[in-house]
Design a protein around this motif. Structure first.
Motif, mmCIF file in Angstrom:
data_model
loop_
_atom_site.group_PDB
_atom_site.id
_atom_site.type_symbol
_atom_site.label_atom_id
_atom_site.label_comp_id
_atom_site.label_asym_id
_atom_site.label_seq_id
_atom_site.Cartn_x
_atom_site.Cartn_y
_atom_site.Cartn_z
ATOM 1 N N LEU A 124 36.070 41.103 29.276
ATOM 2 C CA LEU A 124 37.111 41.392 28.284
ATOM 3 C C LEU A 124 36.773 40.756 26.944
ATOM 4 C CD1 LEU A 124 39.808 42.673 27.627
ATOM 5 C CD2 LEU A 124 40.961 40.660 28.577
ATOM 6 N N GLU A 125 36.193 39.572 26.968
ATOM 7 C CA GLU A 125 35.758 38.932 25.725
ATOM 8 C C GLU A 125 34.647 39.732 25.049
ATOM 9 O OE1 GLU A 125 36.079 34.199 25.821
ATOM 10 O OE2 GLU A 125 34.978 34.990 27.536
ATOM 11 N N GLN A 126 33.763 40.303 25.850
ATOM 12 C CA GLN A 126 32.669 41.100 25.290
ATOM 13 C C GLN A 126 33.210 42.291 24.502
ATOM 14 O OE1 GLN A 126 30.164 42.198 28.633
ATOM 15 N NE2 GLN A 126 30.125 40.087 29.371
ATOM 16 N N VAL A 127 34.221 42.934 25.065
ATOM 17 C CA VAL A 127 34.840 44.069 24.368
ATOM 18 C C VAL A 127 35.437 43.599 23.043
ATOM 19 C CG1 VAL A 127 36.683 45.789 24.475
ATOM 20 C CG2 VAL A 127 35.268 45.352 26.496
ATOM 21 N N VAL A 149 31.945 50.041 31.050
ATOM 22 C CA VAL A 149 32.612 48.806 31.476
ATOM 23 C C VAL A 149 32.366 48.599 32.966
ATOM 24 C CG1 VAL A 149 34.816 47.609 31.740
ATOM 25 C CG2 VAL A 149 34.414 49.053 29.729
ATOM 26 N N SER A 150 31.839 47.420 33.312
ATOM 27 C CA SER A 150 31.560 47.092 34.704
ATOM 28 C C SER A 150 31.783 45.602 34.918
ATOM 29 C CB SER A 150 30.108 47.462 35.052
ATOM 30 O OG SER A 150 29.773 47.067 36.361
ATOM 31 N N GLY A 151 32.291 45.228 36.090
ATOM 32 C CA GLY A 151 32.474 43.805 36.354
ATOM 33 C C GLY A 151 33.468 43.546 37.464
ATOM 34 N N GLY A 152 33.693 42.267 37.721
ATOM 35 C CA GLY A 152 34.654 41.857 38.728
ATOM 36 C C GLY A 152 34.044 41.117 39.897
ATOM 37 N N PHE A 158 32.292 33.881 43.116
ATOM 38 C CA PHE A 158 32.204 32.502 42.638
ATOM 39 C C PHE A 158 33.494 31.986 42.009
ATOM 40 C CE2 PHE A 158 28.088 34.723 41.938
ATOM 41 C CZ PHE A 158 27.369 34.122 42.960
ATOM 42 N N GLY A 159 34.533 32.812 42.001
ATOM 43 C CA GLY A 159 35.789 32.410 41.379
ATOM 44 C C GLY A 159 36.546 31.389 42.206
ATOM 45 N N LYS A 160 37.247 30.495 41.536
ATOM 46 C CA LYS A 160 38.025 29.461 42.218
ATOM 47 C C LYS A 160 39.437 29.964 42.543
ATOM 48 C CE LYS A 160 35.502 25.691 39.977
ATOM 49 N NZ LYS A 160 35.602 24.497 39.102
ATOM 50 N N ALA A 161 39.973 30.801 41.693
ATOM 51 C CA ALA A 161 41.307 31.364 41.927
ATOM 52 C C ALA A 161 41.173 32.883 42.004
ATOM 53 C CB ALA A 161 42.266 30.964 40.809
ATOM 54 N N ILE A 162 40.989 33.388 43.224
ATOM 55 C CA ILE A 162 40.731 34.815 43.414
ATOM 56 C C ILE A 162 42.033 35.601 43.377
ATOM 57 C CG2 ILE A 162 39.809 36.531 44.998
ATOM 58 C CD1 ILE A 162 37.903 34.407 46.037
ATOM 59 N N ASN A 163 42.110 36.540 42.443
ATOM 60 C CA ASN A 163 43.315 37.345 42.266
ATOM 61 C C ASN A 163 42.911 38.756 41.852
ATOM 62 O OD1 ASN A 163 45.744 38.520 41.639
ATOM 63 N ND2 ASN A 163 46.436 36.918 40.247
ATOM 64 N N PRO A 164 42.769 39.699 42.813
ATOM 65 C CA PRO A 164 42.355 41.065 42.473
ATOM 66 C C PRO A 164 43.234 41.722 41.419
ATOM 67 C CG PRO A 164 42.276 40.728 44.834
ATOM 68 C CD PRO A 164 42.956 39.527 44.264
ATOM 69 N N ALA A 165 44.537 41.437 41.445
ATOM 70 C CA ALA A 165 45.431 42.052 40.461
ATOM 71 C C ALA A 165 45.025 41.644 39.046
ATOM 72 C CB ALA A 165 46.878 41.647 40.739
ATOM 73 N N GLN A 166 44.690 40.360 38.861
ATOM 74 C CA GLN A 166 44.305 39.887 37.532
ATOM 75 C C GLN A 166 42.931 40.408 37.137
ATOM 76 O OE1 GLN A 166 46.210 38.035 35.213
ATOM 77 N NE2 GLN A 166 44.517 38.903 34.018
ATOM 78 N N ASN A 170 42.175 42.751 33.907
ATOM 79 C CA ASN A 170 41.212 42.426 32.853
ATOM 80 C C ASN A 170 40.351 43.635 32.507
ATOM 81 O OD1 ASN A 170 42.056 39.736 32.691
ATOM 82 N ND2 ASN A 170 40.534 39.025 34.175
ATOM 83 N N LEU A 171 39.882 44.327 33.538
ATOM 84 C CA LEU A 171 39.043 45.512 33.311
ATOM 85 C C LEU A 171 39.849 46.642 32.688
ATOM 86 C CD1 LEU A 171 37.028 45.470 36.665
ATOM 87 C CD2 LEU A 171 36.299 44.623 34.432
ATOM 88 N N SER A 172 41.093 46.814 33.142
ATOM 89 C CA SER A 172 41.961 47.833 32.561
ATOM 90 C C SER A 172 42.262 47.522 31.101
ATOM 91 C CB SER A 172 43.264 47.924 33.358
ATOM 92 O OG SER A 172 44.144 48.868 32.792
ATOM 93 N N ASP A 173 42.479 46.241 30.798
ATOM 94 C CA ASP A 173 42.712 45.844 29.405
ATOM 95 C C ASP A 173 41.489 46.119 28.544
ATOM 96 O OD1 ASP A 173 45.252 45.016 30.066
ATOM 97 O OD2 ASP A 173 44.755 42.875 30.143
#
Length: 358
Positions: A124-127, A149-152, A158-166, A170-173
């Motif tokens: 999202l920062e890249q965009v 757009v690709s990612g996730g 490696f994420g510490k707080a895994i939240n698919p909704a978030q 991020n990708l939708s934003d």
């Protein structure tokens, strides 16, 4: 006369139908993502231009800053489109053919999961790196460019707080920001089954990562569907999940011999062993696919693009029929005029006959 009508129909058709090459003609190519799309950003940021053997990923084991044994999908699709986006860290200005903002280890939103650095932006920062200057200048993004757009994956691996909704949000934003800034042609990639990568097997996370992948892809499809009302937006979903499943179910069909084990044993800094024939493997290391897989991803993306821009076969046949009948009508009217003229000019009848036959 029938041969002339069909030939004229095809000539007319050539002007009425877009060619495949022109259907995928974009002015520039912009890429936002993580290591699967990175063509040298994290390599340059970790000193690869000065000391390539100690950079991430190290060269020459990894190909010229790519997280693979050779070119990645960005290179292959760019070659098919005639566009070669420049890595952002090598040219922060906007080159003629576009920019690749993708960074290995990028999170879906902000920051990096592999190399903690304020210089390495999330997807999202890249965009935002592209859109913020454009919006501040009260301008719009190039509507004729292609944006990917690709990612996730890093959020889940490696994420510490895994939240698919978030993650999906991020990708939708990112897609929404591009669209609201003037982008018209956007590719969005879902995730392959992360539970089947060697990293998952080695860490005992296969079942968990498969569940996260399915949840992610379902949520992403639902989010992207919200853009369907925007008739000006050519949004193409690239189904990487199904592609990888097909390869894993029938590897020989795609030219692979091993779809379970990685070619490279070790990590980016400590390599234990490397297989002699990387292209026989689906995975180059425990996370990243080999270049042959990237080629298939690029082909899948291109097929999606052409499906948006090239008319369906039924439409093509309809236009062909219209072209043929239209051309036939023109020729019949011309023949009728010549026949009427011959009635008044008997002496030229033979010449008129010759003209019609020719």
């Amino acid at each position: 006369m029938k041969k002339q009508a069909v030939a004229a129909g095809f000539v007319l058709l050539s002007f009425m139908l877009p060619l495949k090459a022109s259907a995928a003609s974009f002015s520039k190519f912009y890429v936002f993502g993580d290591s699967l799309s990175d063509t040298g950003n994290v390599f340059a940021a970790t000193g690869g231009l000065v000391a390539p053997t100690t950079a991430i990923p190290q060269d020459p084991l990894y190909f010229q800053g790519r997280f693979s044994n050779d070119r990645v999908w960005v290179d292959y699709l760019g070659s098919q489109l005639g566009l070669n986006p420049t890595p952002y860290f090598l040219s922060p200005t906007i080159p003629n053919q576009g920019i690749n903002f993708a960074v290995g280890g990028a999170n879906s939103g902000q920051g990096n999961a592999i190399v903690p650095s304020a210089l390495l932006p999330g997807v999202l920062e890249q965009v935002g790196l592209l859109t913020q200057p454009i919006l501040q200048a009260n301008q719009k993004l190039d509507p004729n460019a292609l944006y990917a757009v690709s990612g996730g994956a890093n959020d889940y691996l490696f994420g510490k707080a895994i939240n698919p909704a978030q993650t999906v949000q991020n990708l939708s934003d990112a897609v929404g920001l591009l669209a609201s800034s003037g982008a018209k042609n956007i590719l969005v990639f879902n995730l392959p089954d992360l539970g089947k990568i060697p990293f998952a097997s080695a860490t005992g996370l296969s079942s968990n990562l498969t569940g996260l992948t399915i949840d992610h892809n379902k949520r992403l499809a639902e989010e992207l569907d919200k853009f369907s009302n925007n008739s000006d937006l050519n949004l193409t979903s690239v189904d990487v999940f199904s592609l990888f499943n097909q390869i894993e179910e029938n590897p020989g069909k795609f030219g692979f011999q091993d779809v379970v084990n990685p070619c490279v044993i070790g990590n980016f800094q400590t390599i234990i062993s490397v297989c002699p024939q990387p292209n026989d493997y689906l995975f180059f290391d425990s996370v990243h696919p080999t270049t042959g897989v990237h080629k298939l991803v690029a082909d899948t993306a291109l097929a999606g693009i052409e499906a948006k821009f090239v008319p369906e076969p039924a439409i093509n046949l309809g236009i062909l029929a219209l072209g043929a009948f239209g051309a036939l009508g023109v020729l019949k009217r011309k023949q009728k005029r010549l026949a009427l003229g011959s009635t008044d000019r008997v002496v030229d009848a033979q010449l008129s006959h010759t003209t019609v036959e020719n």
